[in-house]
Motif scaffolding. Structure first.
Motif, PDB file in Angstrom:
ATOM      1  N   PRO A  87       0.207 -14.515  20.003  1.00  0.00           N
ATOM      2  CA  PRO A  87       0.433 -14.683  18.485  1.00  0.00           C
ATOM      3  C   PRO A  87      -0.168 -13.682  17.692  1.00  0.00           C
ATOM      4  O   PRO A  87      -1.102 -12.969  17.873  1.00  0.00           O
ATOM      5  CB  PRO A  87      -0.353 -15.996  18.463  1.00  0.00           C
ATOM      6  CG  PRO A  87      -0.389 -16.588  19.775  1.00  0.00           C
ATOM      7  CD  PRO A  87      -0.346 -15.705  20.703  1.00  0.00           C
ATOM      8  N   SER A  88       0.870 -13.339  16.664  1.00  0.00           N
ATOM      9  CA  SER A  88       0.722 -12.150  15.711  1.00  0.00           C
ATOM     10  C   SER A  88       1.024 -10.765  16.487  1.00  0.00           C
ATOM     11  O   SER A  88       1.072  -9.684  15.709  1.00  0.00           O
ATOM     12  CB  SER A  88      -0.581 -12.288  14.944  1.00  0.00           C
ATOM     13  OG  SER A  88      -1.673 -11.713  15.726  1.00  0.00           O
ATOM     14  N   LYS A  89       1.372 -10.928  17.677  1.00  0.00           N
ATOM     15  CA  LYS A  89       1.441  -9.485  18.423  1.00  0.00           C
ATOM     16  C   LYS A  89       2.695  -9.751  19.467  1.00  0.00           C
ATOM     17  O   LYS A  89       2.602  -9.068  20.725  1.00  0.00           O
ATOM     18  CB  LYS A  89       0.161  -9.109  19.183  1.00  0.00           C
ATOM     19  CG  LYS A  89      -0.981  -8.897  18.313  1.00  0.00           C
ATOM     20  CD  LYS A  89      -0.868  -7.620  17.787  1.00  0.00           C
ATOM     21  CE  LYS A  89      -2.021  -7.075  16.716  1.00  0.00           C
ATOM     22  NZ  LYS A  89      -1.827  -6.068  15.954  1.00  0.00           N
ATOM     23  N   TYR A  90       3.675 -10.576  19.285  1.00  0.00           N
ATOM     24  CA  TYR A  90       4.785 -10.736  20.059  1.00  0.00           C
ATOM     25  C   TYR A  90       5.679  -9.685  20.091  1.00  0.00           C
ATOM     26  O   TYR A  90       5.565  -8.849  19.284  1.00  0.00           O
ATOM     27  CB  TYR A  90       5.591 -11.889  19.596  1.00  0.00           C
ATOM     28  CG  TYR A  90       4.866 -13.224  19.584  1.00  0.00           C
ATOM     29  CD1 TYR A  90       4.420 -13.876  20.921  1.00  0.00           C
ATOM     30  CD2 TYR A  90       4.805 -13.942  18.376  1.00  0.00           C
ATOM     31  CE1 TYR A  90       3.994 -14.916  20.759  1.00  0.00           C
ATOM     32  CE2 TYR A  90       4.285 -15.195  18.558  1.00  0.00           C
ATOM     33  CZ  TYR A  90       3.562 -15.827  19.690  1.00  0.00           C
ATOM     34  OH  TYR A  90       3.253 -16.973  19.754  1.00  0.00           O
ATOM     35  N   GLU A  96      11.945 -12.734  17.783  1.00  0.00           N
ATOM     36  CA  GLU A  96      12.935 -13.236  17.296  1.00  0.00           C
ATOM     37  C   GLU A  96      13.353 -14.626  17.891  1.00  0.00           C
ATOM     38  O   GLU A  96      14.078 -15.358  17.283  1.00  0.00           O
ATOM     39  CB  GLU A  96      14.264 -12.154  17.609  1.00  0.00           C
ATOM     40  CG  GLU A  96      14.036 -10.847  16.645  1.00  0.00           C
ATOM     41  CD  GLU A  96      15.063  -9.872  16.998  1.00  0.00           C
ATOM     42  OE1 GLU A  96      15.891  -9.951  17.608  1.00  0.00           O
ATOM     43  OE2 GLU A  96      14.756  -8.537  16.382  1.00  0.00           O
ATOM     44  N   ILE A  97      13.372 -14.763  19.337  1.00  0.00           N
ATOM     45  CA  ILE A  97      13.709 -16.098  19.851  1.00  0.00           C
ATOM     46  C   ILE A  97      12.506 -17.070  19.335  1.00  0.00           C
ATOM     47  O   ILE A  97      13.048 -18.156  18.950  1.00  0.00           O
ATOM     48  CB  ILE A  97      13.423 -15.732  21.486  1.00  0.00           C
ATOM     49  CG1 ILE A  97      14.461 -14.790  22.162  1.00  0.00           C
ATOM     50  CG2 ILE A  97      13.622 -16.970  22.164  1.00  0.00           C
ATOM     51  CD1 ILE A  97      14.181 -14.401  23.535  1.00  0.00           C
ATOM     52  N   LEU A  98      11.118 -16.750  19.168  1.00  0.00           N
ATOM     53  CA  LEU A  98      10.325 -17.863  19.016  1.00  0.00           C
ATOM     54  C   LEU A  98      10.618 -18.244  17.332  1.00  0.00           C
ATOM     55  O   LEU A  98      10.360 -19.362  17.298  1.00  0.00           O
ATOM     56  CB  LEU A  98       8.949 -17.130  18.999  1.00  0.00           C
ATOM     57  CG  LEU A  98       8.630 -17.026  20.573  1.00  0.00           C
ATOM     58  CD1 LEU A  98       7.066 -16.491  20.593  1.00  0.00           C
ATOM     59  CD2 LEU A  98       8.542 -18.262  21.419  1.00  0.00           C
ATOM     60  N   LEU A 122       3.789 -20.611  14.043  1.00  0.00           N
ATOM     61  CA  LEU A 122       4.920 -21.358  14.870  1.00  0.00           C
ATOM     62  C   LEU A 122       4.723 -22.651  15.472  1.00  0.00           C
ATOM     63  O   LEU A 122       5.654 -23.217  15.741  1.00  0.00           O
ATOM     64  CB  LEU A 122       5.337 -20.297  15.932  1.00  0.00           C
ATOM     65  CG  LEU A 122       6.044 -18.783  15.465  1.00  0.00           C
ATOM     66  CD1 LEU A 122       6.142 -18.069  16.732  1.00  0.00           C
ATOM     67  CD2 LEU A 122       6.954 -19.155  14.440  1.00  0.00           C
ATOM     68  N   GLY A 123       3.470 -23.112  15.475  1.00  0.00           N
ATOM     69  CA  GLY A 123       3.323 -24.674  15.925  1.00  0.00           C
ATOM     70  C   GLY A 123       3.453 -24.593  17.381  1.00  0.00           C
ATOM     71  O   GLY A 123       3.777 -25.649  17.771  1.00  0.00           O
TER      72      GLY A 123
END
Length: 167
Positions: A87-90, A96-98, A122-123
């Motif tokens: 999270p925050s570093k994908y 883009e997928i997430l 993104l939950g």
């Protein structure tokens, strides 16, 4: 309810104690960098097995397993890939997928860094089981066990297999 055994980054090394730790699991999931295909063969013979290929995996593993695996398990939408970030570093591809269609659970490996953390934006829940092989910079070899019930992950346990290089 389904019990899951999660591992990553075996790099052609399979600690025999994994079979004891995963004895009560219904399925085993591998988040890439399997290495020797015999690792996958042994895990597949032990329990139903899902896997993705990693950056060190050769053509045989890449033909056998996808780069991304998206599936529903006990009502939970799961996305697993090898290189993903957190999270925050994908990484850009995964981000883009997430963002387009966030799963409830995002699993990746690659970093050899154990992480379990929510992504409130993104939950979803992010899990990286760390590395259970002998290759890499990690100090402790780790795997994870957890349950999925009614669309929710629960009862997560981190298992330390021992220090890298010490058997």
């Amino acid at each position: 309810m389904l019990r899951i055994g999660l591992l990553s980054d075996t790099h052609s090394f399979l600690d025999e104690t994994i079979f004891d730790y995963f004895e009560e699991c219904d399925e085993i999931w591998h988040a890439g960098d399997i290495g020797d295909p015999r690792i996958a063969d042994r895990l597949e013979a032990f329990r139903p097995f899902r896997a993705v290929f990693g950056n060190i995996d050769d053509k045989d593993i890449r033909l056998r397993y996808p780069e991304d695996l998206r599936f529903t398990c006990e009502g939970l939408d799961v996305l697993m890939t090898h290189i993903g970030g957190y999270p925050s570093k994908y990484n850009q591809r995964v981000r883009e997928i997430l963002r387009a269609d966030p799963p409830g659970l995002f699993i990746c490996g690659h970093s050899h860094i154990l992480k379990v953390m929510p992504d409130p934006t993104l939950g979803l829940l992010h899990i990286n089981p760390g590395a259970c092989g002998q290759e890499g910079f990690h100090k402790m070899r780790t795997i994870i066990r957890f349950s999925i019930e009614k669309g929710k992950p629960k009862d997560l346990q981190v298992v330390e297999l021992g220090k890298r290089g010490a058997l």
